[in-house]
Enzyme design. Structure first.
Site, short mmCIF file in Angstrom:
data_model
loop_
_atom_site.label_atom_id
_atom_site.label_comp_id
_atom_site.label_asym_id
_atom_site.label_seq_id
_atom_site.Cartn_x
_atom_site.Cartn_y
_atom_site.Cartn_z
N GLU A 164 0.81 -1.22 0.00
CA GLU A 164 0.00 0.00 0.00
C GLU A 164 0.84 1.27 0.00
OE1 GLU A 164 -2.96 -0.34 3.10
OE2 GLU A 164 -3.83 -2.13 2.21
N GLU A 356 -4.97 -8.82 0.13
CA GLU A 356 -5.70 -8.57 1.39
C GLU A 356 -7.18 -8.40 1.08
OE1 GLU A 356 -4.39 -5.27 3.82
OE2 GLU A 356 -2.28 -5.82 3.55
O1 IFM Z 1 -4.28 -3.60 8.83
C1 IFM Z 1 -4.21 -3.04 7.58
C2 IFM Z 1 -2.99 -3.54 6.84
O2 IFM Z 1 -1.81 -3.27 7.53
C3 IFM Z 1 -2.89 -2.87 5.48
N1 IFM Z 1 -4.12 -2.99 4.78
C4 IFM Z 1 -5.35 -2.65 5.44
C5 IFM Z 1 -5.42 -3.39 6.75
C6 IFM Z 1 -6.74 -3.03 7.48
O3 IFM Z 1 -6.79 -1.66 7.71
#
Ligand code: IFM
Length: 457
Positions: A164, A356
Protein backbone atom coordinates in the site's frame (compact mmCIF):
# COMPACT_ATOMS: atom_id res chain seq x y z
CA UNK A 1 -21.51 -23.90 -8.44
CA UNK A 2 -18.44 -21.71 -8.11
CA UNK A 3 -15.24 -22.98 -9.68
CA UNK A 4 -11.68 -21.95 -8.98
CA UNK A 5 -8.61 -23.21 -10.83
CA UNK A 6 -7.02 -26.27 -9.25
CA UNK A 7 -3.80 -24.47 -8.27
CA UNK A 8 -5.60 -21.41 -6.88
CA UNK A 9 -3.71 -20.11 -3.83
CA UNK A 10 -5.83 -19.75 -0.67
CA UNK A 11 -3.86 -17.72 1.83
CA UNK A 12 -3.88 -15.44 4.81
CA UNK A 13 -1.86 -12.30 5.52
CA UNK A 14 -0.27 -10.39 8.40
CA UNK A 15 2.52 -7.86 8.83
CA UNK A 16 5.52 -7.61 11.12
CA UNK A 17 4.71 -4.61 13.31
CA UNK A 18 1.09 -5.67 13.65
CA UNK A 19 1.77 -9.12 15.10
CA UNK A 20 5.40 -9.80 16.00
CA UNK A 21 5.92 -7.91 19.25
CA UNK A 22 9.44 -8.45 20.68
CA UNK A 23 10.02 -4.87 19.60
CA UNK A 24 13.00 -4.40 21.86
CA UNK A 25 14.41 -7.90 21.75
CA UNK A 26 17.23 -9.73 20.02
CA UNK A 27 18.76 -6.72 18.34
CA UNK A 28 15.74 -5.24 16.52
CA UNK A 29 16.27 -1.54 15.82
CA UNK A 30 13.60 1.11 16.30
CA UNK A 31 11.12 1.72 13.53
CA UNK A 32 9.09 4.81 12.74
CA UNK A 33 6.05 3.11 14.25
CA UNK A 34 7.78 2.72 17.64
CA UNK A 35 8.42 6.45 17.56
CA UNK A 36 4.94 7.37 16.31
CA UNK A 37 3.17 5.25 18.93
CA UNK A 38 5.09 7.05 21.68
CA UNK A 39 3.58 10.41 20.68
CA UNK A 40 0.55 11.06 22.89
CA UNK A 41 -2.73 11.08 20.98
CA UNK A 42 -1.51 9.34 17.84
CA UNK A 43 -2.70 5.82 18.62
CA UNK A 44 -5.86 4.65 20.36
CA UNK A 45 -5.34 4.45 24.14
CA UNK A 46 -1.60 5.01 23.75
CA UNK A 47 -1.16 1.43 22.51
CA UNK A 48 1.83 0.13 20.55
CA UNK A 49 3.29 -2.98 18.93
CA UNK A 50 5.76 -3.83 21.71
CA UNK A 51 4.01 -7.14 22.36
CA UNK A 52 1.19 -7.20 19.78
CA UNK A 53 0.22 -10.86 19.22
CA UNK A 54 3.67 -12.03 20.37
CA UNK A 55 4.11 -13.90 17.11
CA UNK A 56 7.91 -13.59 17.37
CA UNK A 57 7.81 -16.08 20.23
CA UNK A 58 4.72 -18.02 19.16
CA UNK A 59 5.32 -18.43 15.44
CA UNK A 60 5.38 -22.23 15.68
CA UNK A 61 1.94 -22.30 17.22
CA UNK A 62 0.73 -19.82 14.59
CA UNK A 63 2.04 -21.88 11.70
CA UNK A 64 0.33 -24.87 13.33
CA UNK A 65 -2.97 -22.96 13.21
CA UNK A 66 -2.41 -22.23 9.53
CA UNK A 67 -1.87 -25.91 8.91
CA UNK A 68 -5.07 -26.77 10.79
CA UNK A 69 -7.01 -24.29 8.65
CA UNK A 70 -5.38 -25.68 5.51
CA UNK A 71 -3.89 -22.38 4.38
CA UNK A 72 -1.72 -22.91 1.32
CA UNK A 73 0.24 -19.68 1.44
CA UNK A 74 1.11 -17.24 4.21
CA UNK A 75 1.81 -13.61 3.47
CA UNK A 76 3.95 -11.97 6.15
CA UNK A 77 6.29 -9.00 6.13
CA UNK A 78 9.92 -8.77 7.07
CA UNK A 79 10.74 -6.08 9.61
CA UNK A 80 13.54 -4.10 8.01
CA UNK A 81 14.89 -2.95 11.44
CA UNK A 82 15.08 -6.57 12.58
CA UNK A 83 17.51 -7.31 9.73
CA UNK A 84 19.30 -3.95 9.61
CA UNK A 85 18.72 -2.22 12.98
CA UNK A 86 19.94 1.12 11.63
CA UNK A 87 18.61 0.56 8.13
CA UNK A 88 21.96 -0.33 6.58
CA UNK A 89 25.35 -2.01 6.86
CA UNK A 90 25.24 -4.05 10.08
CA UNK A 91 23.18 -7.22 9.96
CA UNK A 92 21.28 -8.50 13.01
CA UNK A 93 21.78 -12.27 12.72
CA UNK A 94 19.09 -13.06 15.29
CA UNK A 95 16.54 -11.31 13.11
CA UNK A 96 17.70 -13.26 10.06
CA UNK A 97 17.49 -16.43 12.08
CA UNK A 98 13.88 -15.69 13.11
CA UNK A 99 12.73 -15.43 9.48
CA UNK A 100 14.73 -18.54 8.54
CA UNK A 101 12.94 -20.49 11.25
CA UNK A 102 9.54 -19.10 10.22
CA UNK A 103 10.08 -19.89 6.54
CA UNK A 104 11.35 -23.40 7.29
CA UNK A 105 8.38 -24.11 9.51
CA UNK A 106 5.98 -22.95 6.79
CA UNK A 107 7.66 -25.16 4.23
CA UNK A 108 7.60 -28.11 6.61
CA UNK A 109 3.79 -27.83 6.50
CA UNK A 110 3.69 -27.17 2.78
CA UNK A 111 2.63 -23.56 3.19
CA UNK A 112 4.14 -21.29 0.53
CA UNK A 113 5.70 -18.17 2.03
CA UNK A 114 4.86 -14.81 0.44
CA UNK A 115 7.17 -12.18 1.91
CA UNK A 116 6.54 -8.44 1.88
CA UNK A 117 9.66 -6.29 2.00
CA UNK A 118 8.04 -3.15 3.31
CA UNK A 119 4.88 -3.02 5.38
CA UNK A 120 5.55 0.40 6.90
CA UNK A 121 8.18 -0.22 9.60
CA UNK A 122 10.99 1.96 8.26
CA UNK A 123 14.10 1.96 10.47
CA UNK A 124 13.97 5.16 12.55
CA UNK A 125 17.65 5.81 11.75
CA UNK A 126 16.67 6.26 8.09
CA UNK A 127 13.76 8.52 9.05
CA UNK A 128 16.30 10.67 10.89
CA UNK A 129 17.91 11.21 7.49
CA UNK A 130 14.61 12.18 5.87
CA UNK A 131 13.02 8.77 5.39
CA UNK A 132 11.17 8.32 2.09
CA UNK A 133 11.42 12.03 1.31
CA UNK A 134 15.17 11.44 0.85
CA UNK A 135 16.06 9.87 -2.49
CA UNK A 136 18.92 7.96 -0.82
CA UNK A 137 16.37 5.79 0.96
CA UNK A 138 15.71 4.13 -2.40
CA UNK A 139 19.27 2.80 -2.44
CA UNK A 140 19.02 1.68 1.19
CA UNK A 141 15.80 -0.18 0.33
CA UNK A 142 17.43 -1.92 -2.62
CA UNK A 143 20.42 -2.92 -0.44
CA UNK A 144 18.03 -4.35 2.14
CA UNK A 145 16.02 -6.11 -0.58
CA UNK A 146 19.24 -7.48 -2.07
CA UNK A 147 20.16 -9.00 1.27
CA UNK A 148 16.83 -10.67 1.95
CA UNK A 149 16.48 -11.92 -1.66
CA UNK A 150 19.81 -13.72 -1.22
CA UNK A 151 19.12 -14.91 2.32
CA UNK A 152 15.58 -16.25 1.79
CA UNK A 153 15.06 -16.39 -1.97
CA UNK A 154 16.02 -20.07 -2.22
CA UNK A 155 12.77 -20.82 -0.33
CA UNK A 156 10.55 -17.77 -0.78
CA UNK A 157 9.16 -17.68 -4.31
CA UNK A 158 6.50 -15.02 -3.87
CA UNK A 159 7.61 -11.47 -3.05
CA UNK A 160 5.79 -8.23 -2.44
CA UNK A 161 7.88 -5.06 -2.68
CA UNK A 162 5.68 -2.41 -1.04
CA UNK A 163 2.45 -2.81 0.83
CA UNK A 164 0.00 0.00 0.00
CA UNK A 165 2.42 2.70 -1.12
CA UNK A 166 -0.54 5.12 -1.26
CA UNK A 167 -0.89 4.78 2.51
CA UNK A 168 2.84 5.20 3.06
CA UNK A 169 2.96 8.35 0.94
CA UNK A 170 -0.33 10.05 1.74
CA UNK A 171 -1.50 8.73 5.13
CA UNK A 172 2.09 9.07 6.37
CA UNK A 173 3.17 12.35 4.77
CA UNK A 174 0.01 14.30 3.88
CA UNK A 175 -2.83 13.27 6.20
CA UNK A 176 -0.45 12.51 9.05
CA UNK A 177 -2.47 9.74 10.64
CA UNK A 178 0.34 7.22 10.09
CA UNK A 179 4.04 7.32 10.85
CA UNK A 180 6.02 9.47 10.31
CA UNK A 181 3.03 11.80 10.76
CA UNK A 182 3.89 14.52 8.24
CA UNK A 183 1.25 16.81 6.68
CA UNK A 184 2.83 18.11 3.50
CA UNK A 185 1.28 17.25 0.14
CA UNK A 186 4.37 18.13 -1.95
CA UNK A 187 6.52 15.84 0.16
CA UNK A 188 3.91 13.11 -0.04
CA UNK A 189 3.87 13.27 -3.84
CA UNK A 190 7.67 13.11 -3.92
CA UNK A 191 7.58 10.14 -1.53
CA UNK A 192 5.15 8.36 -3.85
CA UNK A 193 7.63 8.70 -6.71
CA UNK A 194 10.46 7.37 -4.54
CA UNK A 195 8.33 4.39 -3.54
CA UNK A 196 7.42 3.57 -7.13
CA UNK A 197 11.01 3.87 -8.26
CA UNK A 198 12.26 1.76 -5.35
CA UNK A 199 9.67 -0.87 -6.27
CA UNK A 200 11.02 -1.01 -9.84
CA UNK A 201 14.64 -1.14 -8.66
CA UNK A 202 13.85 -3.96 -6.25
CA UNK A 203 12.17 -5.92 -9.07
CA UNK A 204 15.26 -5.32 -11.22
CA UNK A 205 17.57 -6.49 -8.43
CA UNK A 206 15.50 -9.59 -7.77
CA UNK A 207 15.80 -10.64 -11.38
CA UNK A 208 19.56 -10.02 -11.34
CA UNK A 209 20.00 -12.24 -8.28
CA UNK A 210 17.60 -15.03 -9.20
CA UNK A 211 17.93 -16.09 -12.83
CA UNK A 212 14.68 -16.95 -14.57
CA UNK A 213 15.00 -20.68 -14.12
CA UNK A 214 15.04 -20.38 -10.31
CA UNK A 215 13.15 -17.14 -9.87
CA UNK A 216 9.85 -16.72 -8.21
CA UNK A 217 7.37 -13.92 -8.73
CA UNK A 218 7.46 -10.34 -7.50
CA UNK A 219 4.94 -7.51 -7.44
CA UNK A 220 3.45 -4.69 -5.34
CA UNK A 221 0.35 -4.79 -3.11
CA UNK A 222 -1.83 -1.75 -3.83
CA UNK A 223 -4.88 -0.63 -1.86
CA UNK A 224 -7.45 0.02 -4.57
CA UNK A 225 -10.98 1.42 -4.48
CA UNK A 226 -13.47 1.53 -7.32
CA UNK A 227 -14.77 5.10 -7.53
CA UNK A 228 -18.48 5.75 -7.94
CA UNK A 229 -19.79 9.26 -8.61
CA UNK A 230 -22.34 10.31 -5.98
CA UNK A 231 -24.74 11.48 -8.71
CA UNK A 232 -24.91 11.37 -12.50
CA UNK A 233 -23.82 15.00 -12.71
CA UNK A 234 -20.85 15.89 -14.92
CA UNK A 235 -19.11 17.46 -11.90
CA UNK A 236 -19.39 14.33 -9.75
CA UNK A 237 -18.24 12.11 -12.60
CA UNK A 238 -15.18 14.30 -13.17
CA UNK A 239 -14.50 14.30 -9.43
CA UNK A 240 -14.68 10.50 -9.35
CA UNK A 241 -12.20 10.32 -12.24
CA UNK A 242 -9.78 12.55 -10.35
CA UNK A 243 -10.18 10.46 -7.19
CA UNK A 244 -9.43 7.38 -9.31
CA UNK A 245 -6.22 8.99 -10.56
CA UNK A 246 -5.21 9.95 -7.03
CA UNK A 247 -5.96 6.69 -5.23
CA UNK A 248 -5.54 4.07 -7.91
CA UNK A 249 -3.96 5.15 -11.16
CA UNK A 250 -1.17 7.18 -9.53
CA UNK A 251 0.38 3.80 -8.69
CA UNK A 252 -1.22 1.48 -11.25
CA UNK A 253 -0.24 3.53 -14.30
CA UNK A 254 3.51 3.77 -13.64
CA UNK A 255 3.81 0.25 -12.27
CA UNK A 256 1.82 -1.42 -15.05
CA UNK A 257 2.18 1.05 -17.92
CA UNK A 258 5.34 3.06 -17.19
CA UNK A 259 3.79 6.55 -16.88
CA UNK A 260 1.87 8.75 -14.45
CA UNK A 261 -1.78 9.61 -15.16
CA UNK A 262 -1.65 12.81 -17.21
CA UNK A 263 -4.29 14.95 -15.55
CA UNK A 264 -3.15 14.56 -11.96
CA UNK A 265 0.51 14.70 -12.96
CA UNK A 266 -0.23 18.05 -14.63
CA UNK A 267 -2.02 19.36 -11.52
CA UNK A 268 0.76 18.32 -9.14
CA UNK A 269 3.46 19.75 -11.40
CA UNK A 270 1.65 23.03 -11.93
CA UNK A 271 0.54 23.64 -8.36
CA UNK A 272 3.32 21.98 -6.36
CA UNK A 273 6.24 21.49 -8.75
CA UNK A 274 6.48 17.77 -7.88
CA UNK A 275 7.30 15.00 -8.41
CA UNK A 276 10.91 15.66 -9.26
CA UNK A 277 11.87 12.92 -11.67
CA UNK A 278 15.51 12.26 -12.57
CA UNK A 279 16.66 11.21 -16.02
CA UNK A 280 16.15 7.49 -16.41
CA UNK A 281 13.58 7.10 -13.60
CA UNK A 282 10.60 6.50 -15.89
CA UNK A 283 12.64 4.15 -18.08
CA UNK A 284 13.57 2.09 -15.00
CA UNK A 285 9.94 2.01 -13.89
CA UNK A 286 8.72 0.99 -17.35
CA UNK A 287 11.40 -1.64 -17.87
CA UNK A 288 10.70 -3.59 -14.68
CA UNK A 289 7.11 -4.69 -14.92
CA UNK A 290 6.01 -6.91 -12.05
CA UNK A 291 5.04 -10.54 -12.49
CA UNK A 292 1.72 -9.82 -10.84
CA UNK A 293 -0.34 -7.14 -9.19
CA UNK A 294 -1.33 -7.56 -5.55
CA UNK A 295 -4.72 -6.00 -4.81
CA UNK A 296 -5.79 -5.11 -1.28
CA UNK A 297 -9.54 -4.64 -1.43
CA UNK A 298 -11.86 -3.53 1.35
CA UNK A 299 -14.54 -1.11 0.07
CA UNK A 300 -15.53 1.35 -2.64
CA UNK A 301 -15.50 5.14 -2.51
CA UNK A 302 -18.44 7.31 -3.46
CA UNK A 303 -17.25 10.70 -4.68
CA UNK A 304 -18.84 14.12 -5.04
CA UNK A 305 -17.39 17.35 -6.43
CA UNK A 306 -16.77 20.27 -4.06
CA UNK A 307 -16.29 23.89 -4.89
CA UNK A 308 -13.54 24.47 -2.35
CA UNK A 309 -10.23 25.34 -3.91
CA UNK A 310 -8.20 22.40 -2.72
CA UNK A 311 -5.85 20.81 -5.19
CA UNK A 312 -7.97 17.69 -4.99
CA UNK A 313 -11.42 19.25 -5.09
CA UNK A 314 -13.66 16.31 -4.25
CA UNK A 315 -15.09 14.70 -1.15
CA UNK A 316 -16.11 11.22 -0.11
CA UNK A 317 -19.78 10.62 0.59
CA UNK A 318 -21.15 7.94 2.91
CA UNK A 319 -23.99 6.10 1.15
CA UNK A 320 -27.02 5.59 3.38
CA UNK A 321 -28.79 2.26 3.56
CA UNK A 322 -25.55 0.28 3.27
CA UNK A 323 -24.03 -2.01 5.87
CA UNK A 324 -20.71 -1.05 7.46
CA UNK A 325 -17.92 -2.88 9.26
CA UNK A 326 -16.62 -1.68 12.60
CA UNK A 327 -14.05 0.42 10.69
CA UNK A 328 -17.11 2.21 9.29
CA UNK A 329 -16.19 0.83 5.86
CA UNK A 330 -19.11 0.16 3.54
CA UNK A 331 -19.67 -3.48 2.63
CA UNK A 332 -19.82 -3.48 -1.15
CA UNK A 333 -18.55 -6.76 -2.66
CA UNK A 334 -19.63 -5.86 -6.22
CA UNK A 335 -16.92 -3.20 -6.08
CA UNK A 336 -14.29 -5.94 -6.13
CA UNK A 337 -15.66 -7.27 -9.41
CA UNK A 338 -15.78 -3.79 -10.90
CA UNK A 339 -12.20 -3.03 -9.77
CA UNK A 340 -10.74 -6.23 -11.19
CA UNK A 341 -12.60 -5.89 -14.49
CA UNK A 342 -11.29 -2.31 -14.84
CA UNK A 343 -7.75 -3.51 -14.25
CA UNK A 344 -8.18 -6.32 -16.76
CA UNK A 345 -9.31 -3.89 -19.46
CA UNK A 346 -6.96 -1.04 -18.72
CA UNK A 347 -3.70 -2.91 -18.10
CA UNK A 348 -3.78 -5.86 -20.44
CA UNK A 349 -5.09 -8.45 -18.01
CA UNK A 350 -2.19 -8.77 -15.54
CA UNK A 351 -1.89 -11.71 -13.16
CA UNK A 352 -3.48 -10.75 -9.85
CA UNK A 353 -3.39 -11.93 -6.28
CA UNK A 354 -5.89 -10.49 -3.84
CA UNK A 355 -3.22 -9.84 -1.23
CA UNK A 356 -5.70 -8.57 1.39
CA UNK A 357 -9.45 -8.73 1.92
CA UNK A 358 -11.34 -8.91 5.17
CA UNK A 359 -13.35 -7.04 7.73
CA UNK A 360 -13.20 -5.84 11.32
CA UNK A 361 -16.16 -6.62 13.55
CA UNK A 362 -16.60 -6.42 17.31
CA UNK A 363 -16.09 -10.11 18.05
CA UNK A 364 -17.28 -11.16 21.46
CA UNK A 365 -16.28 -14.57 22.85
CA UNK A 366 -19.20 -16.61 24.24
CA UNK A 367 -19.16 -18.06 27.75
CA UNK A 368 -17.67 -21.29 26.33
CA UNK A 369 -14.96 -19.29 24.55
CA UNK A 370 -16.35 -19.74 21.03
CA UNK A 371 -16.49 -16.76 18.69
CA UNK A 372 -19.31 -16.77 16.15
CA UNK A 373 -18.28 -14.13 13.64
CA UNK A 374 -21.02 -14.69 11.09
CA UNK A 375 -20.80 -11.12 9.81
CA UNK A 376 -17.21 -11.77 8.82
CA UNK A 377 -18.11 -15.08 7.14
CA UNK A 378 -20.80 -13.27 5.21
CA UNK A 379 -18.37 -10.54 4.14
CA UNK A 380 -15.71 -13.02 3.04
CA UNK A 381 -18.16 -15.34 1.27
CA UNK A 382 -19.64 -12.49 -0.75
CA UNK A 383 -16.21 -11.30 -1.83
CA UNK A 384 -15.13 -14.80 -2.80
CA UNK A 385 -18.29 -15.05 -4.90
CA UNK A 386 -17.24 -11.93 -6.78
CA UNK A 387 -13.84 -13.48 -7.42
CA UNK A 388 -15.45 -16.53 -8.97
CA UNK A 389 -17.36 -14.21 -11.27
CA UNK A 390 -14.15 -12.41 -12.23
CA UNK A 391 -12.43 -15.70 -13.08
CA UNK A 392 -15.39 -16.71 -15.23
CA UNK A 393 -15.06 -13.38 -17.02
CA UNK A 394 -11.40 -13.93 -17.80
CA UNK A 395 -9.48 -12.17 -15.01
CA UNK A 396 -6.08 -13.81 -14.41
CA UNK A 397 -6.64 -14.34 -10.73
CA UNK A 398 -4.05 -16.54 -9.02
CA UNK A 399 -4.87 -16.34 -5.33
CA UNK A 400 -6.66 -14.81 -2.37
CA UNK A 401 -5.25 -13.85 1.03
CA UNK A 402 -7.57 -13.06 3.92
CA UNK A 403 -6.69 -10.07 6.04
CA UNK A 404 -5.98 -11.22 8.57
CA UNK A 405 -4.84 -14.54 9.90
CA UNK A 406 -5.12 -13.19 13.44
CA UNK A 407 -6.30 -10.11 15.32
CA UNK A 408 -3.55 -7.54 15.42
CA UNK A 409 -2.40 -3.97 15.95
CA UNK A 410 -4.56 -1.91 13.62
CA UNK A 411 -2.24 1.12 13.41
CA UNK A 412 -3.86 4.31 14.75
CA UNK A 413 -6.78 2.19 16.03
CA UNK A 414 -4.45 0.11 18.18
CA UNK A 415 -6.03 -3.16 19.26
CA UNK A 416 -9.58 -1.78 19.16
CA UNK A 417 -10.34 -3.35 15.75
CA UNK A 418 -10.28 -7.08 15.11
CA UNK A 419 -9.71 -8.37 11.57
CA UNK A 420 -8.54 -11.90 12.37
CA UNK A 421 -10.06 -15.27 11.65
CA UNK A 422 -8.09 -16.28 14.73
CA UNK A 423 -8.96 -14.44 17.95
CA UNK A 424 -6.18 -13.11 20.16
CA UNK A 425 -6.86 -12.67 23.85
CA UNK A 426 -4.52 -9.75 24.52
CA UNK A 427 -4.51 -10.51 28.25
CA UNK A 428 -3.22 -14.07 27.95
CA UNK A 429 -2.10 -14.08 24.29
CA UNK A 430 -4.11 -17.25 23.84
CA UNK A 431 -5.21 -17.98 20.26
CA UNK A 432 -8.70 -19.21 19.43
CA UNK A 433 -10.17 -20.09 16.06
CA UNK A 434 -13.23 -17.99 15.21
CA UNK A 435 -16.07 -19.58 13.22
CA UNK A 436 -14.63 -17.87 10.14
CA UNK A 437 -11.44 -19.94 10.47
CA UNK A 438 -13.48 -23.16 10.24
CA UNK A 439 -15.50 -21.70 7.40
CA UNK A 440 -12.23 -20.89 5.57
CA UNK A 441 -10.94 -24.41 6.23
CA UNK A 442 -14.02 -25.84 4.49
CA UNK A 443 -13.80 -23.35 1.67
CA UNK A 444 -10.17 -24.29 1.00
CA UNK A 445 -10.95 -28.00 1.24
CA UNK A 446 -13.62 -27.58 -1.42
CA UNK A 447 -11.53 -25.17 -3.48
CA UNK A 448 -14.02 -22.33 -3.13
CA UNK A 449 -17.22 -24.35 -3.25
CA UNK A 450 -18.45 -24.13 0.35
CA UNK A 451 -19.08 -20.46 0.31
CA UNK A 452 -22.75 -20.36 1.18
CA UNK A 453 -22.59 -22.58 4.25
CA UNK A 454 -23.00 -20.92 7.66
CA UNK A 455 -22.92 -24.08 9.75
CA UNK A 456 -19.66 -23.63 11.51
CA UNK A 457 -18.78 -24.02 15.16
O1 IFM B 1 -4.28 -3.60 8.83
C1 IFM B 1 -4.21 -3.04 7.58
C2 IFM B 1 -2.99 -3.54 6.84
O2 IFM B 1 -1.81 -3.27 7.53
C3 IFM B 1 -2.89 -2.87 5.48
N1 IFM B 1 -4.12 -2.99 4.78
C4 IFM B 1 -5.35 -2.65 5.44
C5 IFM B 1 -5.42 -3.39 6.75
C6 IFM B 1 -6.74 -3.03 7.48
O3 IFM B 1 -6.79 -1.66 7.71
Amino acid sequence: MVEFPENFVWGAATSSYQIEGAAHEEGRGLSIWDTFCAIPGKVYAGQNGDIAADHYHRYEEDVGLMRDIGIRSYRFSIAWPRIFPTGKNTINWKGVDFYNRLIDKLLEYDIAPMATLYHWDLPQALQDLGGWTNRDTISRFVDYADYVFRAFGDRVKLWITHNEPWVVAYAGHYIGRHAPGMTNLSKAVQVSHHLILSHAKAVERYREIWPTSQAGKIGPALNLYPMYPATESWEDKKAAELADEFHNRWFLDPILAGKYPEKLFGIFKEKLGVPEINDGDMETIAANRSNFLGVNFYFRKVIAATDNHDILCYKEVKPSGSKYTSMDWEIFPEGLHRMLMDIKERYDNPHIYITENGAAFDDVPQADGSIHDHDRIDYLAKHVEQLAKCIQEGVNLDGYYIWSLMDNFEWAFGFSKRFGIVYIDYGTLERKMKSSAWWYRDLIKNNGCAIASRNHP
